[in-house]
Design a protein around this motif. Structure first.
Motif, mmCIF file in Angstrom:
data_model
loop_
_atom_site.group_PDB
_atom_site.id
_atom_site.type_symbol
_atom_site.label_atom_id
_atom_site.label_comp_id
_atom_site.label_asym_id
_atom_site.label_seq_id
_atom_site.Cartn_x
_atom_site.Cartn_y
_atom_site.Cartn_z
ATOM 1 N N ALA A 1 64.107 9.814 102.326
ATOM 2 C CA ALA A 1 61.984 10.627 102.537
ATOM 3 C C ALA A 1 61.304 11.689 102.460
ATOM 4 O O ALA A 1 60.802 10.838 101.970
ATOM 5 N N LYS A 2 62.019 12.370 101.402
ATOM 6 C CA LYS A 2 61.219 13.452 100.135
ATOM 7 C C LYS A 2 60.274 13.003 99.342
ATOM 8 O O LYS A 2 59.295 13.199 99.278
ATOM 9 N N LEU B 1 59.510 8.201 100.796
ATOM 10 C CA LEU B 1 57.918 8.180 101.976
ATOM 11 C C LEU B 1 57.516 8.829 101.677
ATOM 12 O O LEU B 1 56.295 8.575 101.871
ATOM 13 N N VAL C 1 59.601 9.849 109.586
ATOM 14 C CA VAL C 1 60.624 10.466 108.901
ATOM 15 C C VAL C 1 61.420 11.479 108.085
ATOM 16 O O VAL C 1 62.128 11.952 108.547
ATOM 17 N N PHE C 2 60.125 11.614 107.047
ATOM 18 C CA PHE C 2 60.419 12.667 106.676
ATOM 19 C C PHE C 2 60.436 14.443 107.403
ATOM 20 O O PHE C 2 61.097 14.347 107.286
ATOM 21 N N ARG D 1 71.544 12.702 107.511
ATOM 22 C CA ARG D 1 70.723 13.261 106.714
ATOM 23 C C ARG D 1 71.387 12.857 104.942
ATOM 24 O O ARG D 1 70.975 13.191 104.191
#
Length: 398
Positions: free
Chosen positions: A64-65, A68, A269-270, A45
């Protein structure tokens, strides 16, 4: 014979599937973060990748945040604009209700959270955590439990969720912009203007739009504003009316192609990297004994229900809006409870607003409140779905 890939993509477009994938990703995150391999979870992460140029050397969790979720909000923006321009929200009184309900569903939770957590460390920004409704989870629960509800109920919930998520993104831009780069902001505005001009000129070359979207995203990120705003803006700038020589408008084509990627990749994924919190007995005890997580849970469970339902009833009784066709107040009450499923954007705001142990407490509060809201709303929606199934064609839901 249908292609397997096409069949799988069609399956991913169903709201129930999106909710299930999101739930699985959350469960994996919680199990992984509380397993003997928790260090591997943290290492992955927090691993940094990407060029330092333009501040893009981000952790996997940040990609991710910031990256995505921009796709997720682009798809949400496409659907909202379609409903506002050519859908059931194109009439003023139909559009007003979910907007007013969304505002009520933001103001009341924020006020309750502030009242309960006033003076607590981190509460100066954490009051924004319970303002959002998770689109994927909420629509997934509705699709699974409310199959006999009128389609207008889904449109109401979708519009409400998108509007208050947009409100949450505005809060993110205002509250969590640490610095503002005017040059980068100017590049972003120029990229949006070029995108809108290309849409107006009916240009269909994807090889122009993809680099332009990347430039817009990088510019918004470099400007110091949360990059998901780029996705929302591009979605709202996309054309939703089809020309005579088109089978579908660009917004419909893009939504059709990108929604499976959003449902199967972007949001899960987030969730995988956002929901991995400590679930020891001590940490769970802290959730129910600390003012900050209690404020978030009350905001989501009580504030959302009271705010959405109360604002809706007030708007209708004042003549500012109309109830969705075929939808009764008990239906809207169930949807209001479902609005307490904060999840995606609430976890995002918790990440941005807090640090250290407070982040973990806030995320645990979001997950617990979202679980309670989804189960309560599911029970209510099953009852309302049965009631609608028993009503004859001339009946009116109560």
């Amino acid at each position: 014979m249908p292609r397997p890939v096409a069949d799988f993509a069609r399956y991913l477009r169903t709201e129930t599937t999106g909710g299930i994938i999101l739930l699985i990703a959350t469960a994996v995150a919680l199990l992984w973060a509380n397993s003997p391999w928790d260090e591997a979870y943290t290492t992955i992460r927090d691993a940094k990748i990407g060029p330092e140029f333009l501040h893009l050397n981000l952790s996997v969790g940040d990609w991710a945040k910031d990256g995505l979720l921009a796709l997720f909000f682009f798809v949400a923006g496409l659907e909202l604009k379609r409903e506002l321009v050519v859908g059931e929200l194109s009439r003023l009184k139909q559009a007003v209700l979910p907007i007013v309900a969304a505002v009520g569903g933001m103001v009341v939770p924020a006020a309750l959270a502030l009242a309960i957590g006033f003076g607590e460390p981190g509460m100066a920004k954490a009051w924004a955590v319970p303002v959002a409704t998770d689109i994927a989870f909420a629509l997934g629960v509705l699709a699974l439990t409310g199959s006999n509800l009128p389609s207008s109920a889904r449109v109401f919930l979708l519009s409400l969720a998108v509007v208050d998520d947009l409100g949450a993104i505005i809060l993110i831009a205002v509250l969590f912009t640490t610095g503002f780069d005017l040059v980068a902001a100017g590049v972003a505005v120029l990229a949006f203007a070029v995108y809108a001009w290309l849409q107006h000129k009916r240009v269909r070359a994807w090889w122009l739009y993809v680099p332009l979207a990347v430039v817009a995203w990088v510019a918004v990120h470099s400007a110091g504003v949360h990059a998901t705003i780029a996705g929302v803006a591009l979605g709202l700038l996309t054309r939703v009316r089809k020309d005579d020589d088109e089978e579908h408008a660009p917004a419909i084509r893009l939504e059709h192609r990108l929604q499976p990627w959003s449902a199967a990749v972007a949001v899960p994924v987030f969730a995988l990297f956002a929901a991995g919190i400590d679930l020891t007995a001590d940490s769970l005890a802290s959730v129910f004994s600390s003012a900050l997580p209690i404020a978030i849970m009350v905001g989501l469970l009580v504030g959302k229900t009271v705010g959405i339902l109360g604002a809706s009833m007030l708007a209708v009784r004042l003549g500012l809006a109309e109830k969705p066709r075929g939808t009764g107040w008990r239906d809207i009450a169930a949807l209001s409870v479902l609005g307490g499923v904060g999840f995606t954007v609430s976890l995002l705001i918790a990440d941005l607003a807090l640090s250290g142990p407070e982040t973990e407490l806030a995320k645990a509060a979001v997950l617990i409140a979202s679980a309670v809201a989804s189960l309560t709303a599911a029970a209510m929606l099953v009852r309302r779905s049965r009631a609608h199934a028993e009503v004859d064609d001339l009946g009116e839901p109560s």
